[in-house]
Scaffold this active site. Sequence first.
Site, PDB file in Angstrom:
ATOM      1  N   ASP A  38     -11.647 -17.576  27.011  1.00  0.00           N
ATOM      2  CA  ASP A  38     -12.685 -16.870  27.744  1.00  0.00           C
ATOM      3  C   ASP A  38     -12.689 -17.440  29.169  1.00  0.00           C
ATOM      4  OD1 ASP A  38     -15.438 -15.824  28.318  1.00  0.00           O
ATOM      5  OD2 ASP A  38     -15.970 -17.939  28.104  1.00  0.00           O
ATOM      6  N   ASP A 233     -17.406 -20.018  24.771  1.00  0.00           N
ATOM      7  CA  ASP A 233     -18.680 -20.741  24.839  1.00  0.00           C
ATOM      8  C   ASP A 233     -19.893 -19.854  24.609  1.00  0.00           C
ATOM      9  OD1 ASP A 233     -18.305 -19.311  27.267  1.00  0.00           O
ATOM     10  OD2 ASP A 233     -19.897 -20.512  28.170  1.00  0.00           O
ATOM     11  N   ASP A 237     -18.880 -14.440  22.550  1.00  0.00           N
ATOM     12  CA  ASP A 237     -17.561 -14.895  22.080  1.00  0.00           C
ATOM     13  C   ASP A 237     -17.556 -15.120  20.566  1.00  0.00           C
ATOM     14  OD1 ASP A 237     -16.415 -15.033  24.677  1.00  0.00           O
ATOM     15  OD2 ASP A 237     -17.402 -16.957  25.012  1.00  0.00           O
TER      16      ASP A 237
HETATM   17  P1  ADP Z   1     -18.294 -12.365  31.342  1.00  0.00           P
HETATM   18  O1  ADP Z   1     -17.315 -12.139  30.212  1.00  0.00           O
HETATM   19  O2  ADP Z   1     -17.584 -12.732  32.611  1.00  0.00           O
HETATM   20  O3  ADP Z   1     -19.418 -13.292  31.014  1.00  0.00           O
HETATM   21  P2  ADP Z   1     -19.973  -9.998  30.962  1.00  0.00           P
HETATM   22  O4  ADP Z   1     -19.271  -9.197  29.917  1.00  0.00           O
HETATM   23  O5  ADP Z   1     -21.231 -10.683  30.577  1.00  0.00           O
HETATM   24  O6  ADP Z   1     -18.938 -10.965  31.699  1.00  0.00           O
HETATM   25  O7  ADP Z   1     -20.280  -9.052  32.191  1.00  0.00           O
HETATM   26  C1  ADP Z   1     -19.237  -8.315  32.817  1.00  0.00           C
HETATM   27  C2  ADP Z   1     -19.636  -7.934  34.209  1.00  0.00           C
HETATM   28  O8  ADP Z   1     -20.862  -7.188  34.188  1.00  0.00           O
HETATM   29  C3  ADP Z   1     -19.924  -9.109  35.132  1.00  0.00           C
HETATM   30  O9  ADP Z   1     -18.733  -9.640  35.694  1.00  0.00           O
HETATM   31  C4  ADP Z   1     -20.810  -8.470  36.160  1.00  0.00           C
HETATM   32  O10 ADP Z   1     -20.045  -7.774  37.111  1.00  0.00           O
HETATM   33  C5  ADP Z   1     -21.609  -7.464  35.356  1.00  0.00           C
HETATM   34  N1  ADP Z   1     -22.917  -8.037  34.983  1.00  0.00           N
HETATM   35  C6  ADP Z   1     -23.271  -8.576  33.808  1.00  0.00           C
HETATM   36  N2  ADP Z   1     -24.550  -9.005  33.837  1.00  0.00           N
HETATM   37  C7  ADP Z   1     -25.015  -8.752  35.080  1.00  0.00           C
HETATM   38  C8  ADP Z   1     -26.270  -8.954  35.759  1.00  0.00           C
HETATM   39  N3  ADP Z   1     -27.308  -9.545  35.179  1.00  0.00           N
HETATM   40  N4  ADP Z   1     -26.345  -8.545  37.032  1.00  0.00           N
HETATM   41  C9  ADP Z   1     -25.303  -7.959  37.646  1.00  0.00           C
HETATM   42  N5  ADP Z   1     -24.118  -7.744  37.081  1.00  0.00           N
HETATM   43  C10 ADP Z   1     -23.962  -8.126  35.812  1.00  0.00           C
HETATM   44 MG    MG Z   2     -18.083 -17.549  28.672  1.00  0.00          MG
END
Ligand code: ADP
Ligand code: MG
Length: 288
Positions: A38, A233, A237
């Site tokens: 991840d 983490d 995941d």
């Molecule tokens: P990661 O696997 O990097 O943790 P997520 O699947 O949680 O990513 O989120 C994917 C994308 O969605 C982020 O890279 C971001 O662009 C957008 N995103 C998620 N949560 C938020 C938020 N609270 N505010 C703005 N954008 C968000």
């Molecule tokens: Mg992570």
Amino acid sequence: ATPTSIMVGTGKGAEYGILFKGGEHLEITHQINAVVLDKTGTITVGKPKVTDFETSDLRTLKYLYAAEKASEHPIAEAIVDFAKQEQVPLLEATQFEAVPGHGIIAMVENNTVHVGTRRLMNKSKINYGSYEEKLIQFEEDGKTAMLIAINHEVVGIVAVADTVKSTAKEAIAQLKALNIDVYMLTGDNEKTARAIAREVGIDNVIAEVLPEDKAKHVKQLQEKGKKVAMVGDGINDAPALATADVGIAIGTGTDVAIEAAHLTILGGELTLIPKAIYLSRKTMQNIR
Ligand code: ADP
Ligand code: MG
């Protein structure tokens, strides 16, 4: 396999900070030939900071703050810190929706506020063409850039960056030296993911994966005949960790991930992953 040598192996692991939930997991680990990592909180420290904020509308930062205040995502934390630093007044969002893997939608002072990815904007039929060039610029720098729309019109962009763990590059080089294929799996966009991957020496990137699809990608590698270790983490995941032949949780991560995993590496020290595989190979060699 003699129970004694397995016991010695798990004991040795524990000394290093590699905590196997049972001897059988130490055994299986020697077969691993693909490691999927991840990105956020695993390869990176997981504490993003706002690096850029641009807008054509004076209300944007106020609305952005109110909207993100209701979110629990690390990106939201970064934005809230930034707004506080800028001494932005705190408004209350009257409605809030987190769209996993996409961003958030909130109502602030009777205005609809969207913050998130291109995909979020596409889903809501919001045009962001004039921001595409800016997005790409940030992404090529390894930053995660989010579009901000007020009442279905994009009025700004906010970018965050996270730091790569100091030993990530070394850990990945060690995995490759053990003849293991290394993959990055992330919800972040392709360009940002590739920029970070390049920094740490990962060639295989699976990006823009929705939280619910992470496990599916692990399964696909298994169907190609890989013995897969998944390292993560986060809460999202957990299914992928459980699906993997060996699920490896980061000790600094969420309890949900630690529960789903077969082993935990303390302190999030990534060089413990090649160490665990080496230890398992050594242990199994002694057995045969
Ligand atoms: P990661 O696997 O990097 O943790 P997520 O699947 O949680 O990513 O989120 C994917 C994308 O969605 C982020 O890279 C971001 O662009 C957008 N995103 C998620 N949560 C938020 C938020 N609270 N505010 C703005 N954008 C968000
Ligand atoms: Mg992570």
